[in-house]
Motif scaffolding. Structure first.
Motif, PDB file in Angstrom:
ATOM      1  N   SER A  78      11.312  -5.820  -0.505  1.00 38.98           N
ATOM      2  CA  SER A  78      11.792  -6.064   0.852  1.00 38.98           C
ATOM      3  C   SER A  78      10.701  -5.836   1.894  1.00 38.98           C
ATOM      4  O   SER A  78      10.922  -6.042   3.084  1.00 38.98           O
ATOM      5  N   ALA A  79       9.536  -5.395   1.441  1.00 36.13           N
ATOM      6  CA  ALA A  79       8.456  -5.121   2.381  1.00 36.13           C
ATOM      7  C   ALA A  79       7.565  -6.345   2.540  1.00 36.13           C
ATOM      8  O   ALA A  79       6.953  -6.787   1.568  1.00 36.13           O
ATOM      9  N   PRO A  80       7.460  -6.875   3.746  1.00 39.52           N
ATOM     10  CA  PRO A  80       6.647  -8.065   3.971  1.00 39.52           C
ATOM     11  C   PRO A  80       5.176  -7.798   3.710  1.00 39.52           C
ATOM     12  O   PRO A  80       4.664  -6.731   4.053  1.00 39.52           O
ATOM     13  N   GLY A  81       4.526  -8.756   3.062  1.00 36.10           N
ATOM     14  CA  GLY A  81       3.093  -8.618   2.833  1.00 36.10           C
ATOM     15  C   GLY A  81       2.735  -7.772   1.637  1.00 36.10           C
ATOM     16  O   GLY A  81       1.573  -7.565   1.342  1.00 36.10           O
ATOM     17  N   ILE A  82       3.750  -7.259   0.931  1.00 39.04           N
ATOM     18  CA  ILE A  82       3.479  -6.425  -0.245  1.00 39.04           C
ATOM     19  C   ILE A  82       4.106  -7.082  -1.474  1.00 39.04           C
ATOM     20  O   ILE A  82       5.261  -7.510  -1.443  1.00 39.04           O
ATOM     21  N   GLU A  83       3.319  -7.132  -2.533  1.00 37.16           N
ATOM     22  CA  GLU A  83       3.776  -7.797  -3.744  1.00 37.16           C
ATOM     23  C   GLU A  83       3.479  -6.912  -4.949  1.00 37.16           C
ATOM     24  O   GLU A  83       2.325  -6.527  -5.168  1.00 37.16           O
ATOM     25  N   VAL A  84       4.509  -6.555  -5.704  1.00 43.41           N
ATOM     26  CA  VAL A  84       4.295  -5.736  -6.906  1.00 43.41           C
ATOM     27  C   VAL A  84       3.885  -6.649  -8.055  1.00 43.41           C
ATOM     28  O   VAL A  84       4.620  -7.566  -8.415  1.00 43.41           O
ATOM     29  N   VAL A  85       2.697  -6.381  -8.614  1.00 41.97           N
ATOM     30  CA  VAL A  85       2.191  -7.260  -9.670  1.00 41.97           C
ATOM     31  C   VAL A  85       2.312  -6.646 -11.058  1.00 41.97           C
ATOM     32  O   VAL A  85       2.078  -7.308 -12.059  1.00 41.97           O
ATOM     33  N   GLY A  86       2.682  -5.352 -11.118  1.00 36.04           N
ATOM     34  CA  GLY A  86       2.796  -4.758 -12.443  1.00 36.04           C
ATOM     35  C   GLY A  86       3.333  -3.337 -12.391  1.00 36.04           C
ATOM     36  O   GLY A  86       3.465  -2.748 -11.318  1.00 36.04           O
ATOM     37  N   GLU A  87       3.686  -2.821 -13.577  1.00 33.53           N
ATOM     38  CA  GLU A  87       4.196  -1.456 -13.702  1.00 33.53           C
ATOM     39  C   GLU A  87       3.475  -0.753 -14.841  1.00 33.53           C
ATOM     40  O   GLU A  87       2.986  -1.398 -15.768  1.00 33.53           O
ATOM     41  N   ALA A  88       3.434   0.568 -14.767  1.00 37.32           N
ATOM     42  CA  ALA A  88       2.900   1.353 -15.874  1.00 37.32           C
ATOM     43  C   ALA A  88       3.712   2.636 -15.967  1.00 37.32           C
ATOM     44  O   ALA A  88       4.094   3.204 -14.951  1.00 37.32           O
ATOM     45  N   ALA A  89       3.986   3.072 -17.194  1.00 36.38           N
ATOM     46  CA  ALA A  89       4.816   4.252 -17.395  1.00 36.38           C
ATOM     47  C   ALA A  89       3.984   5.494 -17.668  1.00 36.38           C
ATOM     48  O   ALA A  89       4.493   6.609 -17.615  1.00 36.38           O
ATOM     49  N   ALA A  92      -1.632   2.851 -17.127  1.00 39.34           N
ATOM     50  CA  ALA A  92      -2.021   2.544 -15.751  1.00 39.34           C
ATOM     51  C   ALA A  92      -3.483   2.118 -15.676  1.00 39.34           C
ATOM     52  O   ALA A  92      -3.827   1.129 -15.015  1.00 39.34           O
ATOM     53  N   VAL A  93      -4.345   2.852 -16.376  1.00 39.39           N
ATOM     54  CA  VAL A  93      -5.777   2.523 -16.378  1.00 39.39           C
ATOM     55  C   VAL A  93      -5.990   1.120 -16.946  1.00 39.39           C
ATOM     56  O   VAL A  93      -6.707   0.296 -16.354  1.00 39.39           O
ATOM     57  N   ALA A  94      -5.349   0.837 -18.068  1.00 43.07           N
ATOM     58  CA  ALA A  94      -5.511  -0.467 -18.717  1.00 43.07           C
ATOM     59  C   ALA A  94      -4.970  -1.587 -17.835  1.00 43.07           C
ATOM     60  O   ALA A  94      -5.634  -2.614 -17.630  1.00 43.07           O
ATOM     61  N   THR A  95      -3.772  -1.373 -17.299  1.00 46.60           N
ATOM     62  CA  THR A  95      -3.149  -2.419 -16.481  1.00 46.60           C
ATOM     63  C   THR A  95      -3.925  -2.657 -15.195  1.00 46.60           C
ATOM     64  O   THR A  95      -4.065  -3.794 -14.738  1.00 46.60           O
ATOM     65  N   ALA A  96      -4.434  -1.589 -14.608  1.00 44.66           N
ATOM     66  CA  ALA A  96      -5.213  -1.726 -13.376  1.00 44.66           C
ATOM     67  C   ALA A  96      -6.474  -2.544 -13.644  1.00 44.66           C
ATOM     68  O   ALA A  96      -6.866  -3.389 -12.840  1.00 44.66           O
ATOM     69  N   ALA A  97      -7.091  -2.286 -14.797  1.00 48.07           N
ATOM     70  CA  ALA A  97      -8.307  -3.028 -15.150  1.00 48.07           C
ATOM     71  C   ALA A  97      -7.993  -4.515 -15.332  1.00 48.07           C
ATOM     72  O   ALA A  97      -8.784  -5.377 -14.962  1.00 48.07           O
ATOM     73  N   GLY A 106      -1.748  12.078 -13.720  1.00 47.14           N
ATOM     74  CA  GLY A 106      -2.021  11.188 -12.607  1.00 47.14           C
ATOM     75  C   GLY A 106      -3.385  11.405 -11.985  1.00 47.14           C
ATOM     76  O   GLY A 106      -4.027  10.457 -11.528  1.00 47.14           O
ATOM     77  N   VAL A 107      -3.838  12.642 -11.971  1.00 50.82           N
ATOM     78  CA  VAL A 107      -5.149  12.930 -11.387  1.00 50.82           C
ATOM     79  C   VAL A 107      -6.252  12.264 -12.209  1.00 50.82           C
ATOM     80  O   VAL A 107      -7.143  11.611 -11.663  1.00 50.82           O
ATOM     81  N   GLU A 108      -6.172  12.431 -13.519  1.00 52.90           N
ATOM     82  CA  GLU A 108      -7.186  11.837 -14.388  1.00 52.90           C
ATOM     83  C   GLU A 108      -7.136  10.312 -14.302  1.00 52.90           C
ATOM     84  O   GLU A 108      -8.172   9.642 -14.235  1.00 52.90           O
ATOM     85  N   ALA A 109      -5.926   9.764 -14.287  1.00 51.68           N
ATOM     86  CA  ALA A 109      -5.775   8.314 -14.154  1.00 51.68           C
ATOM     87  C   ALA A 109      -6.377   7.847 -12.829  1.00 51.68           C
ATOM     88  O   ALA A 109      -7.054   6.813 -12.773  1.00 51.68           O
ATOM     89  N   THR A 110      -6.136   8.613 -11.775  1.00 49.07           N
ATOM     90  CA  THR A 110      -6.704   8.282 -10.466  1.00 49.07           C
ATOM     91  C   THR A 110      -8.222   8.252 -10.525  1.00 49.07           C
ATOM     92  O   THR A 110      -8.861   7.325 -10.038  1.00 49.07           O
ATOM     93  N   ARG A 111      -8.781   9.259 -11.183  1.00 49.57           N
ATOM     94  CA  ARG A 111     -10.238   9.352 -11.299  1.00 49.57           C
ATOM     95  C   ARG A 111     -10.804   8.087 -11.966  1.00 49.57           C
ATOM     96  O   ARG A 111     -11.845   7.573 -11.593  1.00 49.57           O
ATOM     97  N   ARG A 112     -10.082   7.572 -12.968  1.00 49.91           N
ATOM     98  CA  ARG A 112     -10.605   6.437 -13.738  1.00 49.91           C
ATOM     99  C   ARG A 112     -10.351   5.101 -13.041  1.00 49.91           C
ATOM    100  O   ARG A 112     -11.000   4.106 -13.344  1.00 49.91           O
ATOM    101  N   ILE A 113      -9.381   5.086 -12.148  1.00 47.81           N
ATOM    102  CA  ILE A 113      -9.006   3.815 -11.517  1.00 47.81           C
ATOM    103  C   ILE A 113      -9.652   3.635 -10.150  1.00 47.81           C
ATOM    104  O   ILE A 113     -10.124   2.551  -9.808  1.00 47.81           O
ATOM    105  N   ALA A 114      -9.666   4.720  -9.374  1.00 47.64           N
ATOM    106  CA  ALA A 114     -10.061   4.615  -7.967  1.00 47.64           C
ATOM    107  C   ALA A 114     -11.420   3.944  -7.772  1.00 47.64           C
ATOM    108  O   ALA A 114     -12.395   4.285  -8.459  1.00 47.64           O
ATOM    109  N   SER A 115     -11.468   3.016  -6.839  1.00 45.56           N
ATOM    110  CA  SER A 115     -12.710   2.327  -6.490  1.00 45.56           C
ATOM    111  C   SER A 115     -12.499   1.644  -5.141  1.00 45.56           C
ATOM    112  O   SER A 115     -11.368   1.565  -4.662  1.00 45.56           O
ATOM    113  N   PRO A 116     -13.537   1.147  -4.527  1.00 42.49           N
ATOM    114  CA  PRO A 116     -13.373   0.448  -3.243  1.00 42.49           C
ATOM    115  C   PRO A 116     -12.497  -0.795  -3.389  1.00 42.49           C
ATOM    116  O   PRO A 116     -11.903  -1.249  -2.402  1.00 42.49           O
TER     117      PRO A 116
END
Lengths: 202, 202
Positions: free
Chosen positions: A23-34, A39-44, A63-73
DNA sequence: CCCCGGGTCAGCCGATCGGTTGATGCCCGC
DNA sequence: GCGGGCATCAACCGATCGGCTGACCCGGGG
């Protein structure tokens, strides 16, 4: 459209967020991870603009470790979680999270934070920012102290902790003393209580 | 249409559930509540068929107490929460909950459980039902033992616990001994750890 | 009516804990 | 190269804990 990946170990929450963000304009969910690895694999694979990340993810990497591996500009990580302990917030930011939101926040705040994160701007939940400002001097245990604390939370005695970590009983006592000071307690039971409260242990 | 009231202290989760349930045929969300007292009041006013109840509700009365005050043949309470400890499940069922679902469950299960609850039929999450079957003999602390455990988790010594509860030190030690036995530990630190883990304390 | 679960209390014991002081070695940053 | 944070260890002390045995009172269900 901002492409979003949802990471949360609760299927009902994922589905809820999916429906909410639809319902949020301009936002599109492209995937999920459990989980973290997923999350790391799907984000890649999907290269989303923003990853909505919960910190508690059950077994596997957190989540912290996943964040470390995913986060980038290119892929910003926006933490969306329940707790706002010092330890969680600092670890998440340290891991490269672009924002830290509480699930107690209003949905509009979530939308705004996602848009901000997509542009690399940081958003902190009000309670988080407030406490960050009036910093009551975070304890910040060392790695070794966390080791001792972990064994302590298993109910082990000093001798047993010493054996488990291959050090002398004297060293265990030294570490415990410092742990007491940092946590503001003076008994092992109190230390365990604070540790669980502040989520200092996995 | 099954009229549903959502009770959860996290606004994002409420909004998510609201959006999610909008897609479920035959289910209509008629209201929201962020806390226990609010849930009781809103349930009385709206007379929903089913109340979706989280157990952790921040300050005020908790989900179990709210369930106790709301549950009736006309207003069924379906617990939807994160944890599945023995203590939580038994307390919720004891308070009159018509079902106990985990947020990790698939959304279809949630829809089915809501429909079942509306008809008075009980639904338990798979993990919950499984452990209920192979019951490992729940510890079940007495009220007084919980009192002692609560003081213990504050890091108090036996003497201090005794003073805080207006009993003798000997009595404290007696209770502690029984607590250790029931929780399967042999130190105060271990007892606090198990208590926090099993969510035996508020 | 008597038994039993829950709560209360006492005394004793060895083991453990918490606090203190002091010391060594390592590695990092300035 | 030197201070400082971190981890390691030692010896000592009094206080506390955990385990044990035995006891009393109360209230409710069989």
């Amino acid at each position: 459209m901002i492409r979003v990946l949802i990471c949360d170990d609760h299927a009902v929450v994922r589905a809820g967020l999916l429906a909410l963000l639809a319902s949020a304009p301009g936002i599109e969910v492209v995937g999920e991870a459990a989980g973290g690895e997923e999350a790391v694999a799907t984000a890649a694979k999907l290269a989303p603009d923003v990853v909505l990340m919960d910190l508690q993810l059950g077994p596997g990497i957190d989540g912290v470790e996943a964040t470390r591996r995913i986060a980038s500009p290119d892929v910003r990580v926006l933490v969306l979680t329940t707790y706002d302990t010092d330890a969680d917030v600092t670890r998440a930011i340290g891991a490269g999270a672009t924002g830290y939101l509480l699930k107690a926040e209003r949905p509009e705040e979530l939308f705004a934070a996602i848009r901000a994160a997509a542009q690399g701007r940081t958003t902190l939940s009000a309670p988080v920012a407030r406490r960050a400002a009036s910093a009551p001097a975070a304890p910040a245990l060392t790695d070794r102290e966390r080791d001792i604390l972990g064994q302590l939370a298993r109910g082990l005695g000093n001798r047993e902790i010493a054996r488990a970590l291959f050090i002398s009983e004297a060293t265990v006592k030294t570490h415990l003393g410092r742990i007491y000071t940092k946590l503001g307690v003076d008994t092992r039971a109190g230390a365990v209580a604070v540790a669980k409260e502040q989520r200092l242990l996995p």
